[in-house]
Each structure stands twice: as C-alpha cells, then as structure tokens.
Design a protein around this motif. Structure first.
Motif, PDB file in Angstrom:
ATOM      1  N   VAL A  44      10.831  28.062  41.055  1.00 13.51           N
ATOM      2  CA  VAL A  44      10.428  26.656  41.115  1.00 13.51           C
ATOM      3  C   VAL A  44       9.776  26.311  42.452  1.00 13.51           C
ATOM      4  O   VAL A  44       8.832  25.540  42.495  1.00 13.51           O
ATOM      5  N   TYR A  45      10.263  26.932  43.548  1.00 14.30           N
ATOM      6  CA  TYR A  45       9.837  26.448  44.869  1.00 14.30           C
ATOM      7  C   TYR A  45       9.002  27.414  45.707  1.00 14.30           C
ATOM      8  O   TYR A  45       8.529  27.037  46.775  1.00 14.30           O
TER       9      TYR A  45
ATOM     10  N   SER B  19       1.295  38.170  27.860  1.00 17.10           N
ATOM     11  CA  SER B  19       0.990  36.944  28.590  1.00 17.10           C
ATOM     12  C   SER B  19       0.708  35.802  27.618  1.00 17.10           C
ATOM     13  O   SER B  19       1.194  34.682  27.786  1.00 17.10           O
ATOM     14  N   HIS B  20      -0.067  36.096  26.577  1.00 14.55           N
ATOM     15  CA  HIS B  20      -0.402  35.059  25.603  1.00 14.55           C
ATOM     16  C   HIS B  20       0.854  34.510  24.925  1.00 14.55           C
ATOM     17  O   HIS B  20       1.034  33.303  24.789  1.00 14.55           O
ATOM     18  N   ARG B  21       1.721  35.421  24.498  1.00  7.59           N
ATOM     19  CA  ARG B  21       2.953  34.992  23.828  1.00  7.59           C
ATOM     20  C   ARG B  21       3.799  34.100  24.731  1.00  7.59           C
ATOM     21  O   ARG B  21       4.334  33.072  24.308  1.00  7.59           O
ATOM     22  N   LEU B  22       3.937  34.502  25.982  1.00  8.17           N
ATOM     23  CA  LEU B  22       4.771  33.720  26.899  1.00  8.17           C
ATOM     24  C   LEU B  22       4.102  32.386  27.239  1.00  8.17           C
ATOM     25  O   LEU B  22       4.778  31.377  27.427  1.00  8.17           O
ATOM     26  N   THR B  23       2.776  32.403  27.294  1.00  8.51           N
ATOM     27  CA  THR B  23       2.059  31.164  27.596  1.00  8.51           C
ATOM     28  C   THR B  23       2.266  30.140  26.481  1.00  8.51           C
ATOM     29  O   THR B  23       2.375  28.943  26.729  1.00  8.51           O
ATOM     30  N   GLU B  24       2.338  30.632  25.245  1.00  6.93           N
ATOM     31  CA  GLU B  24       2.591  29.735  24.113  1.00  6.93           C
ATOM     32  C   GLU B  24       3.891  28.950  24.303  1.00  6.93           C
ATOM     33  O   GLU B  24       4.055  27.858  23.765  1.00  6.93           O
ATOM     34  N   TYR B  25       4.804  29.554  25.046  1.00  7.20           N
ATOM     35  CA  TYR B  25       6.135  28.965  25.195  1.00  7.20           C
ATOM     36  C   TYR B  25       6.170  27.895  26.290  1.00  7.20           C
ATOM     37  O   TYR B  25       7.144  27.157  26.407  1.00  7.20           O
ATOM     38  N   GLU B  33      13.612  24.534  34.814  1.00  2.79           N
ATOM     39  CA  GLU B  33      13.586  25.712  35.679  1.00  2.79           C
ATOM     40  C   GLU B  33      13.155  26.948  34.898  1.00  2.79           C
ATOM     41  O   GLU B  33      12.372  27.768  35.373  1.00  2.79           O
ATOM     42  N   GLU B  34      13.694  27.083  33.693  1.00  2.00           N
ATOM     43  CA  GLU B  34      13.371  28.239  32.866  1.00  2.00           C
ATOM     44  C   GLU B  34      11.913  28.170  32.404  1.00  2.00           C
ATOM     45  O   GLU B  34      11.241  29.185  32.279  1.00  2.00           O
ATOM     46  N   ASP B  35      11.443  26.986  32.159  1.00  2.00           N
ATOM     47  CA  ASP B  35      10.065  26.814  31.734  1.00  2.00           C
ATOM     48  C   ASP B  35       9.101  27.318  32.807  1.00  2.00           C
ATOM     49  O   ASP B  35       8.154  28.062  32.525  1.00  2.00           O
ATOM     50  N   PRO B  87       6.827  37.138  17.514  1.00  2.00           N
ATOM     51  CA  PRO B  87       6.814  35.692  17.799  1.00  2.00           C
ATOM     52  C   PRO B  87       7.997  35.199  18.640  1.00  2.00           C
ATOM     53  O   PRO B  87       9.015  35.871  18.753  1.00  2.00           O
ATOM     54  N   ASN B  88       7.822  33.998  19.189  1.00  2.00           N
ATOM     55  CA  ASN B  88       8.867  33.343  19.987  1.00  2.00           C
ATOM     56  C   ASN B  88       9.878  32.671  19.059  1.00  2.00           C
ATOM     57  O   ASN B  88      10.021  31.452  19.062  1.00  2.00           O
ATOM     58  N   THR B  89      10.561  33.471  18.264  1.00  2.00           N
ATOM     59  CA  THR B  89      11.443  32.918  17.232  1.00  2.00           C
ATOM     60  C   THR B  89      12.492  31.966  17.819  1.00  2.00           C
ATOM     61  O   THR B  89      12.672  30.854  17.346  1.00  2.00           O
ATOM     62  N   ASP B  90      13.202  32.437  18.812  1.00  2.00           N
ATOM     63  CA  ASP B  90      14.118  31.566  19.555  1.00  2.00           C
ATOM     64  C   ASP B  90      14.292  32.190  20.944  1.00  2.00           C
ATOM     65  O   ASP B  90      13.694  33.222  21.246  1.00  2.00           O
ATOM     66  N   PHE B  91      15.105  31.561  21.787  1.00  2.34           N
ATOM     67  CA  PHE B  91      15.235  32.041  23.159  1.00  2.34           C
ATOM     68  C   PHE B  91      15.805  33.467  23.209  1.00  2.34           C
ATOM     69  O   PHE B  91      15.433  34.274  24.062  1.00  2.34           O
ATOM     70  N   ALA B  92      16.675  33.794  22.254  1.00  5.29           N
ATOM     71  CA  ALA B  92      17.257  35.138  22.211  1.00  5.29           C
ATOM     72  C   ALA B  92      16.171  36.174  21.934  1.00  5.29           C
ATOM     73  O   ALA B  92      16.104  37.211  22.601  1.00  5.29           O
TER      74      ALA B  92
END
Lengths: 97, 249
Positions: A44-45, B19-25, B33-35, B87-92
C-alpha cells in the motif's frame, strides 16, 4: 468501512525514506497479523519507491496524549523561549556547530 | 518462427495472461489492502511480459513490435500454460492458482538465471526479486485460508481439486525444450519439477490441503491449444488495438 467489517485490527505504518533518516508516519492499514501487516504496508505504501525501511505497529499499542490533557502537556512550553539555544553570539568563523 | 522466439514467447505469454487475469480482479478483492497487493502483482507480470515480448520481437526480427506480439496474434499462436487462463472463480481459486504459478516461477526463473542467453539471464534475475515476494505472499495466504474456517478450507481444497490438473503441462518437455537446453539457453525442466513438487507438498501439508488422487493432466498450452477461457481473454484484451489499430496513449 464500518465496525462490522471483518478486516482485522488497525496498524500504523512508518517509512524510512533513506538509510539513516528517521521513520515517519505514513498512514494506517488493516491486517490480521504481523506478517500480513508488513506485506500490506509494502504493497500500500511503498509502491512508488517511497522507502528503504518499513515498520508496522499495532495501533492499540501506541500511547497518545488525550485531548483533555493537551493544555497541561503542551501549553507550558509556550513562554519558555530561553529553552532555545539562541541567547549567545556565535564566534566568527566557527564551523561544525 | 525461430526456435528461440517461440521459447521466449512461452515465458512471455505466461506472464501476459496471468497479468490479464489478475488485472480483471482489480477493485474486486475482499478489502482495499489486498486489492492493491493483487494489482501490484498484476503490474509486475505486465512488466515481465513487456520485457520478454520486446526481446522476442527483437529476436524475431520480422518487423513486429512487442505490442504486436501482445495484441495481434491468434489464439493458437499463444504458448502460455492453461493454468494462468483459469478464471477468478473465488479468492481461493485465485490464491491456489497464484501459489502454484509463483512456485513454478520461483524454480524455473532460478534456473533461467543461468541461461547462456545474457538477456534472458538478466531478465530472469530481475524478475526473481518480484517472484520471491509473490511466492512469500501466496504461501502465507495458502496457509492462512487453508486452515482458517471450515468454509475457507473447503473452498481451498475445491480450488486445488479444480486446478491441479493444469500443473502437468508446466513440466512437459518437447523438442523445443530439448533444443534450447542443449544450447544452454533453456532450462532443465525435470529438475525444476522435482523442486517444485517438494515445495508444493511442504506448503500443502502446512495448509492442510490434499493433492487430488486422479492423475489426469490437461495438456496443449505450450503448443497453442487452450481452454475455452482463452478466447474470452483475448477478445477483451485485443478488442481495442483491433478496433483502433492506430490508437496510442
């Protein structure tokens, strides 16, 4: 964000911008434990080269002055100008002072 | 296409599609923070993909740019593994996919650092700093949600059961791999596989997760055969450069 959010406790983040400089408060974040807090602080920082050192501290471990005590803590320093080392003349040519 | 170009594209396309898959998220993570953290990882991969694609374009010497390679190929001309398309089915699912891939990157890029091709070796050394961090992060999440609550554990195991079949092709060796290894440009995949398996088993044990019994493995990514996800990914990724071929920032 509200009190129902399950985002873990709050942590304060401190960043050192260059080796040897003091750590400065940068902001806060949520995390469930120490490992996650330091990772989140990094992400974050420090994404834009803000620092070379990083601390996180649980916010509830920081002791701060309560607003009601502010007068007693800080006002007495208002009229003590003699505590500044400005009441003597510097010798001409003096260096490394 | 020169063998080395195809070899570089295998590495580049993994990073590009991941990268593309993660960018979709981006903006969908469970908290701020996780975002930011996941978007950071996505940008790391975009940077790696850019360097590798530019180098592939340079080796190809057919007048194509790195951007051309990223946006103007057909589906069967991409050589990424199918794991990164999932795919980004869920966080798991996101975290298990990430951990399996980070672990693979850690072992393969460590080997690629010793490539006789100096550019690849230098890119590998640079990327490894990022990969080390990615792996640290996904490992912590694996253990955290592998235990966690009953629901988090169930979701993690279900993600492992779904994604495990995409790990086989990561270590498939074909003629191109053998040729590149003989020239000391490429890496020895069976050695990386041994290390990968050891690392994955250790963390699965710590995270209380089981490797599926079925030995069925998907194959094809390295030869340009992809899961149905890939068409949707490319449709979104290539839309703008195809509709506005002259678009610039």
């Amino acid at each position: 964000m509200n009190s129902k959010d399950n985002q873990g406790p709050l942590w304060e983040v401190f960043i050192q911008s260059k080796p040897g400089l003091p750590y400065k408060h940068a902001g806060s974040l949520h995390a469930y434990d120490k490992a996650m807090a330091i990772d989140n602080a990094r992400d974050v920082y420090t994404r834009r080269k803000e620092g070379v050192g990083l601390w996180v501290v649980p916010s509830d471990q920081i002791v701060s002055v309560q607003p009601k005590d502010a007068e007693a803590f800080f006002d007495p320093a208002d009229d003590k100008v003699y505590r500044h080392p400005t009441f003597y003349t510097m010798p001409e040519g003096a260096q490394h002072i | 296409m020169k063998p080395i170009v195809k070899y570089i594209l295998r590495w580049a396309d993994d990073a590009l599609i991941m990268s593309h898959r993660l960018t979709e998220y981006c903006s969908h993570a469970p908290f701020l923070e996780e975002d930011l953290a996941i978007s950071n990882v996505a940008l790391d991969y975009l940077g790696q993909a850019e360097s590798l694609l530019n180098y592939a374009a340079q080796c190809d010497a057919s007048g194509k740019s790195g951007d051309d390679l990223a946006y103007r190929r057909q589906e069967h001309e991409y050589y990424n593994c199918q794991l990164v398309e999932q795919p980004n089915t869920d966080f798991a699912h996101i975290m298990v996919r990430q951990f399996l891939y980070d672990c693979y990157n850690e072992e393969t890029y460590t080997a690629l650092k010793h490539s006789s091709d100096q550019t690849l070796a230098a890119l590998a050394a640079k990327s490894l700093k990022e990969i080390n961090y990615h792996l640290k992060r996904s490992t912590e999440w694996m253990i955290r949600i592998g235990h966690g609550t009953e629901e988090s554990h169930t979701r993690m195991q279900s993600a492992v059961d779904t994604l495990w079949k995409y790990t086989g092709e990561l270590f498939e060796v074909d003629d191109l791999d053998r040729e590149m290894e003989a020239e000391k440009i490429g890496i020895h995949l069976p050695e990386a596989q041994k290390r990968w398996e050891r690392a994955v088993r250790t963390i699965f044990e710590k995270a209380n997760l089981q490797i599926p019994q079925s030995g069925y493995m998907v194959t094809g990514g390295r030869r340009g055969k992809h899961s149905e996800n890939m068409g949707y990914i490319l449709a979104q990724m290539q839309y703008l450069p195809r509709v506005y071929p002259d678009a610039v920032w």
